[in-house]
Motif scaffolding. Structure first.
Motif, PDB file in Angstrom:
ATOM      1  N   PRO A 138      55.271 -37.484 -50.084  1.00  0.00           N
ATOM      2  CA  PRO A 138      54.322 -36.956 -51.073  1.00  0.00           C
ATOM      3  C   PRO A 138      54.412 -37.712 -52.401  1.00  0.00           C
ATOM      4  O   PRO A 138      55.500 -38.003 -52.894  1.00  0.00           O
ATOM      5  N   ARG A 139      53.243 -38.080 -52.910  1.00  0.00           N
ATOM      6  CA  ARG A 139      53.115 -38.770 -54.204  1.00  0.00           C
ATOM      7  C   ARG A 139      53.829 -40.141 -54.234  1.00  0.00           C
ATOM      8  O   ARG A 139      54.087 -40.700 -55.288  1.00  0.00           O
ATOM      9  N   GLU A 140      54.086 -40.666 -53.074  1.00  0.00           N
ATOM     10  CA  GLU A 140      54.816 -41.946 -53.015  1.00  0.00           C
ATOM     11  C   GLU A 140      53.857 -43.142 -53.081  1.00  0.00           C
ATOM     12  O   GLU A 140      52.768 -43.120 -52.502  1.00  0.00           O
ATOM     13  N   THR A 141      54.281 -44.163 -53.797  1.00  0.00           N
ATOM     14  CA  THR A 141      53.592 -45.460 -53.805  1.00  0.00           C
ATOM     15  C   THR A 141      54.504 -46.473 -53.113  1.00  0.00           C
ATOM     16  O   THR A 141      55.680 -46.578 -53.450  1.00  0.00           O
ATOM     17  N   LYS A 142      53.946 -47.173 -52.163  1.00  0.00           N
ATOM     18  CA  LYS A 142      54.772 -48.100 -51.394  1.00  0.00           C
ATOM     19  C   LYS A 142      54.024 -49.424 -51.205  1.00  0.00           C
ATOM     20  O   LYS A 142      52.824 -49.433 -50.956  1.00  0.00           O
ATOM     21  N   GLU A 143      54.763 -50.497 -51.347  1.00  0.00           N
ATOM     22  CA  GLU A 143      54.200 -51.823 -51.059  1.00  0.00           C
ATOM     23  C   GLU A 143      54.669 -52.266 -49.678  1.00  0.00           C
ATOM     24  O   GLU A 143      55.843 -52.158 -49.338  1.00  0.00           O
TER      25      GLU A 143
END
Length: 214
Positions: free
Chosen positions: A70-75
């Protein structure tokens, strides 16, 4: 460059071209999400070992599965490599090519010495061929000069000028014939030398074998 190989008269420098594409994923919800990325599959390109293995693969795409909190930003990076090769005909190598191979650490001192021997043979062949061309040109000029003298004699016929010209022609013709004989001998010697050197060059090119991992 990861491999250099010389065989059958060809020097090849094998190398990879690399490309990296990064997908940025943002989960804007309060729930865990599973995302699938379809990345184009290109002929001649392969995934690098540091890229996550795809969950599946189709004819046209890799399918990668990514879990997002949840609410995670991942490259998510996808690295690909393409194997390519620069090839050189060994018999056409120049001193500049050899210096490039040395500076790029493609070859060691022993292989450099072998390549320099090949280049030296090429220089000797070119020098002998140049001498042959000059002799052929000289012989052609003598032949043209003799024809011109014969034409002049024929035009003047039995005049005093013709008699004088005949005397001059006979003297000059003798010198020219002697020179033509010498030219013919020099040409035979040079042709033998070129043939021998060309044979040595061909044998040396065929004998050169190298496989070096970098």
């Amino acid at each position: 460059v990861f491999l250099v190989r010389a065989q059958k008269g060809v020097f090849g420098a094998h190398y990879y071209r690399s490309e990296k594409k990064t997908y940025t994923l943002v989960n804007q919800t309060d729930k865990k999400r599973t995302v699938y990325i379809e990345h184009p599959l290109r002929e001649g390109w392969a995934l690098s070992s540091d890229t996550q293995a795809p969950a599946s693969k189709t004819v046209n795409y890799y399918r990668f599965r990514i879990e997002l909190e949840p609410r995670e930003t991942k490259e998510f990076p996808v690295n690909e490599t393409q194997a390519l090769m620069d090839s050189y005909q060994i018999s056409n190598l120049s001193s500049r090519d050899v210096e490039l191979f040395v500076s790029s650490n493609y070859i060691d001192a022993a292989i450099k010495a072998e390549l320099e021997k090949l280049i030296d043979l090429k220089v000797k062949i070119a020098k002998a061929q140049g001498q042959l061309e000059r002799l052929e040109q000289e012989a052609e000029e003598i032949s043209d000069d003799q024809k011109r003298l014969r034409d002049n004699i024929s035009t003047l016929k039995n005049t005093n000028e013709a008699k004088q010209l005949v005397t001059r022609y006979i003297a000059k013709a003798g010198e020219q014939e002697t020179r033509l004989e010498a030219i013919a001998k020099e040409k035979r010697e040079l042709q033998t030398e070129v043939s021998q050197l060309t044979g040595e060059l061909g044998a040396a090119v065929r004998a050169l074998n190298l496989e070096r991992k970098l």
